[in-house]
Design a protein around this motif. Structure first.
Motif, PDB file in Angstrom:
ATOM      1  N   PHE A  40      37.270 -21.340  26.139  1.00 46.03           N
ATOM      2  CA  PHE A  40      35.908 -20.814  26.282  1.00 46.03           C
ATOM      3  C   PHE A  40      35.936 -19.326  26.635  1.00 46.03           C
ATOM      4  N   MET A  43      36.684 -17.419  23.510  1.00 49.69           N
ATOM      5  CA  MET A  43      35.499 -17.423  22.657  1.00 49.69           C
ATOM      6  C   MET A  43      34.447 -16.436  23.161  1.00 49.69           C
ATOM      7  N   GLY A  44      34.229 -16.414  24.481  1.00 51.03           N
ATOM      8  CA  GLY A  44      33.232 -15.518  25.047  1.00 51.03           C
ATOM      9  C   GLY A  44      33.559 -14.058  24.832  1.00 51.03           C
ATOM     10  N   TRP A  71      24.445 -25.711  20.255  1.00 54.79           N
ATOM     11  CA  TRP A  71      25.231 -25.644  21.499  1.00 54.79           C
ATOM     12  C   TRP A  71      24.684 -26.637  22.516  1.00 54.79           C
ATOM     13  N   ALA A 123      32.431 -18.804  28.839  1.00 54.44           N
ATOM     14  CA  ALA A 123      32.034 -18.150  27.586  1.00 54.44           C
ATOM     15  C   ALA A 123      30.784 -17.302  27.778  1.00 54.44           C
ATOM     16  N   PHE A 127      30.461 -13.028  27.344  1.00 57.98           N
ATOM     17  CA  PHE A 127      29.560 -12.556  26.289  1.00 57.98           C
ATOM     18  C   PHE A 127      28.463 -11.677  26.876  1.00 57.98           C
TER      19      PHE A 127
END
Length: 492
Positions: A40, A43-44, A71, A123, A127
């Motif tokens: 995660f 991905m973030g 999501w 994540a 982001f």
């Protein structure tokens, strides 16, 4: 008061026999949790530059907001099957002069510290930082992070409402699956574009932070809905009240044609149809039957013929794998009584063998329509069936002699690891991956037909030596019988 509750649960957890008996499983789950957190986190960090590179004319934040529906829907499904209801051993507290609202609030607030609420932050926060670093503004990044945290908590408490209502139905997992499929279908066919609505809502919150009060109000609403549900159940009578239901019987006359194994076959069929945990073996057949639709319609997999073997083994052997890996633990509740009877152990095992064989053949027949995607798929499914009948069924029966964990038949089946030991984790390797390797060796040297023939020949050899294999397996069970009796007597 909260300090006392936390201290009580800490001692209860680490002093429990489950913790002491399942250290290896807890370590494995710990490694899995670390892997998920790292995934995660990556991905973030990576999602913003990847979206910026792939879609230079679009705002990455708008793209991410547009897929939040998927999501959140996935999050709800995963929580339903994996996350446990926020419970504690409250019966000792009910006879003490404690306010029930404090107990309920502690239980609900404790659920906010669930791993499932922390995992998305690995994540979400990176982001949000990427948004701030790429000139979206500090306020935008912080508001987006806060909104995602609030929606995560909403899903957390919404899951408990759904699960408490689903627990009242016979098929507890069916309502959530139907609801999820309905929402997905409505969105996919643009009847109601939930992805656009939710994306627009998140964009509005980011542009006008005052709108964050709406999800906050939703969070308060689902919290107090949970409060009311738990408050009604917080009575001693609820915990000790006996549940009654009308019993149904059937004589299963048709099983008598199977001779000496008929009594054991009847026992297995009644066990499957009358108990929650083994009954999942019936409903999982539907999942296995449609498993091929994930791969076969996709042209990408047409060149991966070895994948046909994996899918074929899974489809024709789904019941065999799900039911067979817990032999003889299904009978652990009355195993001592069963072993005290004047029965032949070989006939007991033959009944398990016959049941798995019959269902595997039925699954192959039902999977014949997959020939629509190519004749090779049907041929591989047939080879996989023969391999399951001649090899995998004996692997499962032999592995069962190492089962030492008792199974509670009344517990729900979905993602229930109660009664699962090292045997269940390890047996999947020879069942699913070894036949793929066996297929690949002649496939790359002699061709497709040679790979299929190898699987069929190995399966036929196993069928021919059925009696000798069953004799060897029976000896192993007899050697382990008293160890299993002792282990099943102990609570998990």
């Amino acid at each position: 008061m909260i300090k006392h509750f936390a201290n009580f649960e800490w001692k209860q957890f680490f002093r429990s026999t489950y913790w002491q008996k399942s250290i290896a499983l807890n370590i494995l789950l710990g490694f899995f949790a670390v892997y998920m957190m790292v995934s995660f986190l990556v991905m973030g960090v990576a999602i913003y530059p990847v979206l910026k590179d792939k879609f230079p004319d679009k705002n990455p934040l708008t793209i991410v907001n547009g897929v939040l529906f998927f999501w959140f829907l996935t999050d709800l499904l995963m929580r339903f099957f994996l996350q446990k209801l926020p419970v504690m051993n409250i019966k000792p507290f009910l006879i003490l002069p404690l306010k029930r609202n404090k107990i309920v609030n502690y239980v609900l607030q404790k659920s906010a510290l669930s791993f499932f609420n922390f995992l998305p932050l690995f994540a979400v926060i990176p982001f949000g930082i990427m948004l701030i670093a790429n000139d979206h503004g500090t306020l935008t990044g912080l508001v987006w992070i806060a909104a995602m945290l609030i929606f995560t908590l909403i899903i957390n408490y919404l899951n408990f409402i759904v699960e408490s209502k689903s627990a009242e139905t016979e098929l507890s997992f069916l309502p959530i699956i139907v609801i999820a499929l309905a929402l997905f279908a409505l969105n996919h066919f643009n009847v109601i574009s939930f992805s656009s609505l939710l994306g627009s809502a998140m964009n509005a919150i980011v542009e006008n932070p005052i709108f964050i009060l709406v999800p906050i109000a939703l969070l308060i609403g689902v919290y107090f809905t949970n409060y009311k549900i738990l408050r009604k159940k917080l009575y001693i009578d609820e915990g000790v009240k006996a549940k009654t239901q009308e019993a149904s019987t059937t004589n299963m006359e048709w099983t008598r044609k199977f001779g000496s194994i008929a009594p054991f076959l009847q026992l297995d069929l009644k066990l499957i149809t009358r108990n929650k945990r083994p009954r999942s073996s019936i409903f999982i057949l539907l999942i296995g039957l449609f498993y091929g639709l994930i791969f076969y319609p996709n042209p990408m997999y047409n060149s991966w013929e070895w994948m046909f073997v994996f899918v074929g083994i899974f489809i024709t052997g789904i019941f065999m794998i799900n039911f067979g890996q817990f032999i003889p633990a299904w009978d652990s509740g009355y195993y001592k009584l069963l072993m005290s009877q004047n029965i032949k152990y070989k006939e007991y095992l033959n009944s398990k063998h016959s049941l798995m064989i019959m269902v595997s053949i039925l699954m192959f027949i039902l999977s014949i329509p997959y020939v629509y995607f190519g004749w090779k798929i049907l041929v591989v499914h047939f080879a996989a069936l023969i391999y399951n009948l001649g090899v995998n069924v004996y692997v499962l029966l032999y592995a069962g002699s190492f089962n030492r964990k008792k199974i509670d038949l009344t517990q729900k089946a979905a993602f229930n690891y109660q009664g699962t030991g090292a045997v269940q984790w390890l047996v999947g390797i020879p069942l699913l991956f070894v036949p793929v390797l066996i297929f690949l060796l002649p496939y790359y040297t002699l061709g497709f037909e040679a790979g299929v023939a190898t699987l069929i020949i190995l399966g036929i050899i196993g069928v021919i030596f059925h009696q000798k294999l069953m004799t060897l397996i029976t000896k192993k069970y007899l050697q382990s019988k008293h160890k299993m009796i002792s282990a099943f007597d102990q609570s998990n």
